[in-house]
Scaffold this active site. Structure first.
Site, PDB file in Angstrom:
ATOM      1  N   SER A 165      43.033  29.521 101.480  1.00 45.74           N
ATOM      2  CA  SER A 165      42.500  30.879 101.537  1.00 45.74           C
ATOM      3  C   SER A 165      40.972  30.822 101.689  1.00 45.74           C
ATOM      4  O   SER A 165      40.476  30.164 102.595  1.00 45.74           O
ATOM      5  CB  SER A 165      42.954  31.656 100.299  1.00 45.74           C
ATOM      6  N   ASP A 252      51.802  35.617 107.025  1.00 46.10           N
ATOM      7  CA  ASP A 252      50.527  35.771 106.322  1.00 46.10           C
ATOM      8  C   ASP A 252      49.685  36.827 107.041  1.00 46.10           C
ATOM      9  O   ASP A 252      49.514  36.777 108.269  1.00 46.10           O
ATOM     10  CB  ASP A 252      49.795  34.424 106.323  1.00 46.10           C
ATOM     11  N   HIS A 284      51.237  34.460 102.600  1.00 48.62           N
ATOM     12  CA  HIS A 284      50.013  33.792 102.162  1.00 48.62           C
ATOM     13  C   HIS A 284      50.236  33.034 100.850  1.00 48.62           C
ATOM     14  O   HIS A 284      50.808  33.557  99.908  1.00 48.62           O
ATOM     15  CB  HIS A 284      48.913  34.843 101.987  1.00 48.62           C
TER      16      HIS A 284
END
Length: 315
Positions: A165, A252, A284
């Site tokens: 991330s 995602d 995600h």
């Protein structure tokens, strides 16, 4: 300050985080601490927490696999957690367990960095802490430095960085800074960016990820900031590693940011090798919250294979 004003929300990323305009912060993720385990009888993972900079409180958790011989050298990984720069830590169950599983799978030493978080410590502090931590790890390369596990077991000719991330954005910045400033005495072989957050051409501050960037880095120029927009980063063609692996997930919301990073890096003139792998049907950071599923185990094996690829295989 009246009660109505004190309840005004400055930023929220529900169900994990809320910050109020009066400065109060509520974190509902990443605040738990998994206990340390030193030399477990089972021969499993050992961990210890280290203080890198006493003055700032910069710390890290170090992981080492069981069953290694005295003086045996194995690859070393520096890991940067996600969480928008405002939540998460190496000590919470999701990140502790993920890094421990990767250490067991790949047979590596890992240093998971506890950089300081916004809004108490707004970015770019997280990036600065991350670079200091990487330099600290590298400082052990000649048998010096304060940490015995690194002195004895880290192979500094096989150094890797990884993050998920916003941690993927940190990884990019670390490899870019290494390309410009260097990391004397070590060989930064590769970088792994797992479902990374970057600003894209479509960034307008409307999505929660983009709003999180503006919240965490109030001095940013916006979505043209080179720290999170690689197309604006003049260092992109000078990345200080020889291999980059980008992992994305089909469902995602920021999948396209990872694809854009891949294409931008591929066309930048950088002379390294870049690859991309997509996990079908997942969202995600699915691997953090469902680590025992088949696709999370496959992701772990992909990372381990990238780290353990034999020299000469494109390095």
């Amino acid at each position: 300050m009246d009660s109505e004003t004190s309840e005004e929300v400055a930023h929220e990323f529900l169900p994990y985080f809320r910050a109020y305009k009066d400065g109060r912060v509520e974190r509902f993720f990443g605040t738990d601490v998994v206990p340390l385990s030193i030399n477990p009888a089972s021969g499993g993972i050992s961990t210890k927490d280290v203080k890198i900079v006493k003055e700032t409180g910069l710390t890290a958790r170090i992981f080492i696999p069981g069953g290694i011989s005295p003086g045996q050298k194995i690859p070393v990984l520096v890991y940067y957690h996600g969480g928008g720069l405002f939540m998460g830590s190496p000590f919470c169950a999701e990140y502790h367990n993920h890094v421990a599983s990767l250490v067991a799978e790949a047979r590596i030493v890992a240093v998971s960095v506890d950089y300081r978080l916004a809004p108490e410590h707004p970015a770019p502090i997280a990036y600065e802490d991350s670079w200091v931590a990487l330099q600290w790890v590298a400082s052990h390369c000649n048998g010096e430095g304060p940490e015995a596990w690194l002195r004895e077991h880290a192979d500094f000719q096989r150094l890797f960085v990884a993050g998920d991330s916003i941690g993927g954005s940190i990884v990019h910045n670390m490899t870019a800074q290494a390309g410009v400033e260097g990391l004397p005495g070590v060989r930064l072989v590769g970088a792994c960016l797992v479902q990374p957050y970057f600003a894209g051409k479509e960034s307008a501050g409307t999505g929660v990820e983009d709003r999180s960037w503006l919240f965490s880095c109030p001095t940013t120029s916006g979505f043209d900031d080179p720290r999170i927009n690689p197309a604006e980063d003049s260092r992109l063609s000078k990345l200080g590693c020889s291999r980059v692996l980008i992992l994305v997930a089909e469902n995602d919301d920021i999948r396209d940011r990872g694809l854009l990073y891949y294409e931008t890096l591929r066309k930048s003139g950088w002379d390294g090798e870049v690859g991309i792998v997509e996990t079908q049907g997942e969202k995600h950071v699915f691997h953090l919250f469902n680590p025992d599923c088949e696709k999370a185990r496959a992701l772990l094996k992909t990372l381990a294979s990238f780290i353990n690829r034999k020299p000469g295989g494109g390095d």
